[in-house]
Design an enzyme around this catalytic site. Structure first.
Site, PDB file in Angstrom:
ATOM      1  N   HIS A 101       0.886  -1.170   0.000  1.00  0.00           N
ATOM      2  CA  HIS A 101       0.000   0.000   0.000  1.00  0.00           C
ATOM      3  C   HIS A 101       0.923   1.220   0.000  1.00  0.00           C
ATOM      4  O   HIS A 101       2.011   1.177   0.575  1.00  0.00           O
ATOM      5  CB  HIS A 101      -0.822   0.112   1.287  1.00  0.00           C
ATOM      6  N   ASP A 104       2.397   1.930   3.351  1.00  0.00           N
ATOM      7  CA  ASP A 104       3.368   0.986   3.932  1.00  0.00           C
ATOM      8  C   ASP A 104       4.788   1.433   3.633  1.00  0.00           C
ATOM      9  O   ASP A 104       5.707   1.157   4.394  1.00  0.00           O
ATOM     10  CB  ASP A 104       3.265  -0.432   3.313  1.00  0.00           C
ATOM     11  N   ASP A 296      -4.622 -13.696  -2.703  1.00  0.00           N
ATOM     12  CA  ASP A 296      -3.952 -13.392  -1.436  1.00  0.00           C
ATOM     13  C   ASP A 296      -3.914 -14.684  -0.633  1.00  0.00           C
ATOM     14  O   ASP A 296      -4.942 -15.178  -0.142  1.00  0.00           O
ATOM     15  CB  ASP A 296      -4.680 -12.272  -0.673  1.00  0.00           C
TER      16      ASP A 296
HETATM   17  C1  XLS Z   1      -7.554  -6.593   4.346  1.00  0.00           C
HETATM   18  C2  XLS Z   1      -7.093  -6.796   2.988  1.00  0.00           C
HETATM   19  C3  XLS Z   1      -5.986  -5.867   2.504  1.00  0.00           C
HETATM   20  C4  XLS Z   1      -5.864  -5.874   1.013  1.00  0.00           C
HETATM   21  C5  XLS Z   1      -5.052  -4.752   0.447  1.00  0.00           C
HETATM   22  O1  XLS Z   1      -8.247  -7.410   4.920  1.00  0.00           O
HETATM   23  O2  XLS Z   1      -6.707  -8.133   2.858  1.00  0.00           O
HETATM   24  O3  XLS Z   1      -4.796  -6.157   3.120  1.00  0.00           O
HETATM   25  O4  XLS Z   1      -5.318  -7.079   0.530  1.00  0.00           O
HETATM   26  O5  XLS Z   1      -5.570  -3.534   0.800  1.00  0.00           O
HETATM   27 CA    CA Z   2      -5.827  -9.187   1.161  1.00  0.00          CA
END
Ligand code: XLS
Ligand code: CA
Ligand code: CA
Length: 439
Positions: A101, A104, A296
């Site tokens: 992000h 970050d 993810d």
């Molecule tokens: C939060 C999300 C976040 C996204 C990116 O729960 O997983 O981390 O992947 O903003």
């Molecule tokens: Ca995520």
């Protein structure tokens, strides 16, 4: 650059009998699985937020984690030290990608202009570090949820000034992603949802969210960003009801607003289970609708109902995930991003390496098992046989759209007793187990 992770070597593959905690047991990056190497199939990525900004804070306790880069009093010095450590980590782990992000990597200043200046400076520095490194940007995104200005949402906030600020922030984050050759850009709707309908104009909020996405599509075209735009579904947390609940609701939204050609989805395992689905369900739903973009890679806890973002170690889940990904022809521009954090009690630097190794090995096993499972055709044959009645006779006519209720009634009135066949679920589950154990 000073070495931060002293005593941690470059991580190598040593094979399944290795007892070395700092070695891969299954992930062998150059090993070919079919046409592609494991590295190419899995496209692993490290998430800068959890791994380099996570402090082990929970509602009951303060930070349990203190990293070397936390010792710099000036935020910009800290940001530089953090990113240097990150590049050392990427190299030692041998991951091909990372994600971040905007907030970050660089701190907020006292004005948006100052914030943007900070972000530009760190972006230039990352660009420099990338030149000597073997790591690329999988995706960038904007943090539109952490600062109190986003207390009621960003693109769905009731306050138009917040909408404008969020637009400015995404504009900059897209420019940064482009500058670093990012392969995707992610929109996770941080606080895009609501707590109570008593104070919410849901219709306006959703229309505004769509307007925001159209602006993003236009701007990506304007600056020549050819990466994939991704929306990441999540059903709840932080708001009680998030608009991007799951893949199905994201798809309905995209289709309603004419955005379905421009976006794919970034599926997170823990978000799938929070929505009451399996990880495989979400991947499958996205795949059959042509919108499986990226993943993810993490897991939740079966006994906890929130987003624990744990490192993925469940082989059953990684195998079925890789099965869907292989059936999708791979992840294309996407990757497996470890949006996962070490537990509060796992506070050493070494835990960061061991956690990523665990996740990478779990997906390597999943890949090997899924590849062989797919090669065997065991599940495909079972599914094909189960739907065989649609290949001939009345079933074929139904599929071809060549019949209607009248003819079907005639057919039903004259047919004999209906004979169903067993779904053989337990047999199929044991086949999956066999392939996992042989991986
Ligand atoms: C939060 C999300 C976040 C996204 C990116 O729960 O997983 O981390 O992947 O903003
Ligand atoms: Ca995520
Ligand atoms: Ca999460």
């Amino acid at each position: 650059m000073q070495e931060v992770f002293k005593g941690i070597p470059v991580i190598h593959y040593e094979g399944r009998t290795s007892q070395n905690p700092l070695a891969f047991k299954y992930y062998n990056p150059d090993e070919k699985i079919g046409e592609k190497t494991m590295r190419e199939h899995l496209r692993f990525s490290v998430a800068v937020w959890h791994t380099f900004t996570g402090k082990g804070v929970d509602p009951f306790g303060s930070a349990s984690i203190r990293r070397a880069w936390d010792n710099y009093p000036q935020p910009m010095d800290q940001a530089k030290a953090r990113i240097e450590a990150a590049f050392e980590f990427f190299a030692k782990l041998g991951v091909p990608y990372f994600c971040f992000h905007d907030r970050d990597i660089a701190p907020e200043g006292s004005t948006l202009a100052e914030t943007n200046k900070n972000l530009e400076a760190i972006t230039d520095y990352i660009k420099e570090l990338m030149q000597g490194a073997n790591v690329k940007l999988l995706w960038g995104t904007a943090n539109l949820f952490g600062h109190p200005r986003f207390v009621h949402g960003a693109a769905t906030a009731p306050n138009a000034d917040v909408f404008a600020y969020a637009a400015a922030q995404v504009k900059k984050a897209m420019e940064v992603t482009l500058a670093l050759d990012g392969e995707n850009y992610v929109f996770w709707g941080g606080r895009e949802g609501y707590e109570t309908l008593l104070n919410t104009d849901m219709e306006l909020e959703q229309d505004n969210l769509a307007r925001f996405f159209h602006m993003a599509v236009d701007y990506a075209k304007e600056i020549g960003f050819s990466g994939q735009l991704l929306i990441e579904p999540k059903p709840k947390e932080p708001t009680k009801h998030q608009y991007d609940f799951d893949v199905a609701s994201v798809l309905a939204f995209l289709r309603k607003y004419g955005l379905d050609k421009d976006f794919k989805v970034n599926i997170e395992a823990n978000h799938a289970t929070l929505a009451g689905h399996t990880f495989q369900h979400e991947l499958h739903y996205a795949r059959i609708n042509g919108v499986l973009g990226s993943v993810d890679a993490n897991q939740g806890d079966e006994l906890l109902g929130w987003d624990t973002d744990q490192f993925p170690t469940n082989l059953y889940s990684t195998t079925l995930a890789m099965y869907e990904i292989l059936k999708n022809g791979g992840l294309h521009k996407g990757g497996l991003n470890f949006d996962a954090k070490v537990r509060r009690g796992s506070f050493t630097d070494r835990d960061l390496f061991e956690a990523h190794i665990a996740g990478m090995d779990a997906f390597a096993v999943g890949l090997k098992a899924a590849y062989k499972l797919l090669e065997s055709g065991a599940l495909e044959k079972a599914v094909e046989a189960r739907y065989a009645s649609y290949k001939q006779g009345i079933g074929q006519k139904i599929r071809a759209g060549k019949t209607g209720f009248k003819e079907l009634e005639e057919y039903a009135l004259t047919e004999g007793a209906i004979e169903n066949e067993s779904g053989r679920q337990e047999r199929l589950e044991s086949i999956v187990n066999q392939y996992i154990l042989q991986a």
